[in-house]
Structures are given as structure tokens and as C-alpha cells.
Design a protein around this motif. Sequence first.
Motif, short mmCIF file in Angstrom:
data_model
loop_
_atom_site.label_atom_id
_atom_site.label_comp_id
_atom_site.label_asym_id
_atom_site.label_seq_id
_atom_site.Cartn_x
_atom_site.Cartn_y
_atom_site.Cartn_z
N SER A 135 0.79 -1.23 0.00
CA SER A 135 0.00 0.00 0.00
C SER A 135 0.82 1.28 0.00
CB SER A 135 -0.94 0.02 1.22
OG SER A 135 -1.77 -1.12 1.23
N GLY A 136 2.10 1.19 0.33
CA GLY A 136 2.94 2.38 0.41
C GLY A 136 3.00 2.92 1.82
N ILE A 137 4.12 3.51 2.17
CA ILE A 137 4.35 3.95 3.54
C ILE A 137 3.39 5.06 3.95
CG2 ILE A 137 6.12 5.68 2.96
CD1 ILE A 137 7.63 4.62 5.48
N GLU A 138 2.97 5.89 3.01
CA GLU A 138 2.09 7.01 3.34
C GLU A 138 0.71 6.55 3.79
OE1 GLU A 138 2.04 9.75 0.10
OE2 GLU A 138 4.20 10.09 0.17
N ASP A 139 0.29 5.37 3.37
CA ASP A 139 -1.00 4.84 3.80
C ASP A 139 -0.90 4.07 5.11
OD1 ASP A 139 -2.28 5.88 1.60
OD2 ASP A 139 -2.22 4.01 0.45
N VAL A 140 0.29 3.56 5.41
CA VAL A 140 0.44 2.66 6.56
C VAL A 140 0.75 3.40 7.86
CG1 VAL A 140 1.71 0.68 7.47
CG2 VAL A 140 1.19 0.81 5.03
N ILE A 141 1.73 4.29 7.83
CA ILE A 141 2.19 4.94 9.06
C ILE A 141 1.08 5.67 9.81
CG2 ILE A 141 3.76 6.68 10.01
CD1 ILE A 141 5.12 4.05 9.22
N PRO A 142 0.19 6.40 9.14
CA PRO A 142 -0.83 7.15 9.88
C PRO A 142 -1.79 6.31 10.72
CG PRO A 142 -0.60 8.05 7.67
CD PRO A 142 0.18 6.75 7.70
N LYS A 143 -1.80 5.00 10.53
CA LYS A 143 -2.74 4.19 11.32
C LYS A 143 -2.06 3.37 12.42
CE LYS A 143 -3.03 0.26 8.06
NZ LYS A 143 -3.95 -0.47 7.15
N ILE A 144 -0.76 3.56 12.61
CA ILE A 144 -0.07 2.75 13.63
C ILE A 144 0.49 3.62 14.74
CG2 ILE A 144 0.50 0.91 12.01
CD1 ILE A 144 3.38 2.04 11.96
N GLU A 145 0.67 3.00 15.92
CA GLU A 145 1.29 3.61 17.08
C GLU A 145 2.42 2.71 17.56
OE1 GLU A 145 -1.58 5.70 20.04
OE2 GLU A 145 -2.69 3.99 19.23
N GLY A 146 3.40 3.31 18.21
CA GLY A 146 4.52 2.55 18.74
C GLY A 146 5.82 3.26 18.51
N ALA A 147 6.90 2.50 18.38
CA ALA A 147 8.24 3.05 18.18
C ALA A 147 8.80 2.52 16.87
CB ALA A 147 9.15 2.66 19.35
N TRP A 148 9.43 3.41 16.10
CA TRP A 148 10.04 2.93 14.86
C TRP A 148 11.15 3.83 14.34
CZ3 TRP A 148 4.69 4.12 14.86
CH2 TRP A 148 4.34 5.33 14.30
#
Length: 251
Positions: A135-148
Amino acid sequence: MCGISGVAGSVTGKEELVFRQLLFMNTVRGSDSTGIANVKRDGKVYNAKDIVEPWYFFETKQSKRAFEGVNKLFIGHNRAATRGKISRNNAHPFHFDNVIGVHNGTLYPSSINKLKYGNYYETDSEALYAEIDESGIEDVIPKIEGAWALVYWDIKNQTLNMLRNSDRTLYYAFNNEKTVMFWSSEHGMLCSAMERNGISRKIENTHLLLEDTVHTWTIPEKDKAFGEASRKALKGFIAPPQTHTTHHRGM
């Protein structure tokens, strides 16, 4: 806590030695497995990983193969296992059709459930990259929480990409000519490996990756200087503030 390291650009034996030493140093951040993503000058991508520490890993046939030929990129990872058992499959890097990359950090359980492949893979890191690939990073990151802290090679677009949030560090530096770029999870390790091998560690050449910003580089032709990274803000999920309702008992 895992360790990330790497080198890109006009890579010779000298730069490969810096990379090897960074993998050794990052063992203090994780010793459950060692892995390398390697890109040759002709664009071929190679992935080598095993559940051993670097000094054993570098004696393996797969590791030696990674250093053959003319190379333009090495992404290294030292794993400290959190989710998922210690196994070769769970070692980084994770290689999919469009991306190959590594992750330092841990996602919240609620975030894993939001990922399409969260319950398919043993590790949150592999589930994360599976969805970035699709899906691409721009679609994935906004829905996750945590450390990266994430470092990956975009196979389709032929670019090097990095992203971190406030819970993880990632430093990068260039040689004086800006023909070679190095990076590591810790500033001291990066400076030490460069200095030991006679590569400048001037403060203006060393940078802490900006938080919540995808940095994308095109690796230049041999002996050419790196251009500026393209940057795009990208934050993880921010939970809305909780509202409290006050109930008044009737008199």
C-alpha cells in the motif's frame, strides 16, 4: 531494541569495513540475529540473514556473497527479539516485491490489529513491511502507534528511504565529498567507525534524522555526490483525546 546501520554510494572495501564495524558495534543493541540487505551497482538486490552474531555471520557463504562484486548499498540489522521467536524467518531485513527493509522498534498491539497482515506474520516488523510493500508507507504509518526507525530500499523506484519517530534515534553522515553516506542507530558508533577508518566526522556532516519525516535519497552514480534528500512529513496515529461525561444524581 535493535540496531540499524548502513552505507550507500561509492562503496569500496574501505566503506565496507566501516559497515562491518558498525554491525559489530550494534551487537550491544541486539544479538539474536544479523542481517544485510545488499544492492549491487547493476540494481540486483540480495538478502542475507541468520540467527548468529556478526562475527559468525561474516563467515557464512551468504554473507560473503553479499560483498562480492561492485556494491552501492548495504543495510544492516542486529535484532533484539521482542515479538516472534528467534528464527531466520523473523530476522531482518524483510524482502518483498517492492521493498526490502529493517525496523528498530515495537508497535502497539492495537496497531498490529490494524495491519492487514498483522495476524499473518509472527513479527510486527514483517507485517509492517508487508503492508508498506502493498500500500505504500504514506498509507500505513498514519494508522499505527509505537516506536520505529525504518530504513528500506524501494526496489521499484530505486531509492533509499528512512523514517523515525521520537521513540527511536537514527543518525547519518557523509564523507567530505558526499559520495558516501553512512548511518547508525547511535551517534557515538557512527563517529567511531568513521574515525577509525580515516573518514571525516565533522559535526556539520553528521545529522540526527528529523522526526516524523520520510527522507528519500537517490544513490548517485559512482564518484558523484549525493543530492539533498526529498522530505515529506509523516506521523503515526494520534489517538483522539478522551472525553468524560459528568453525571448528576437527581435530588
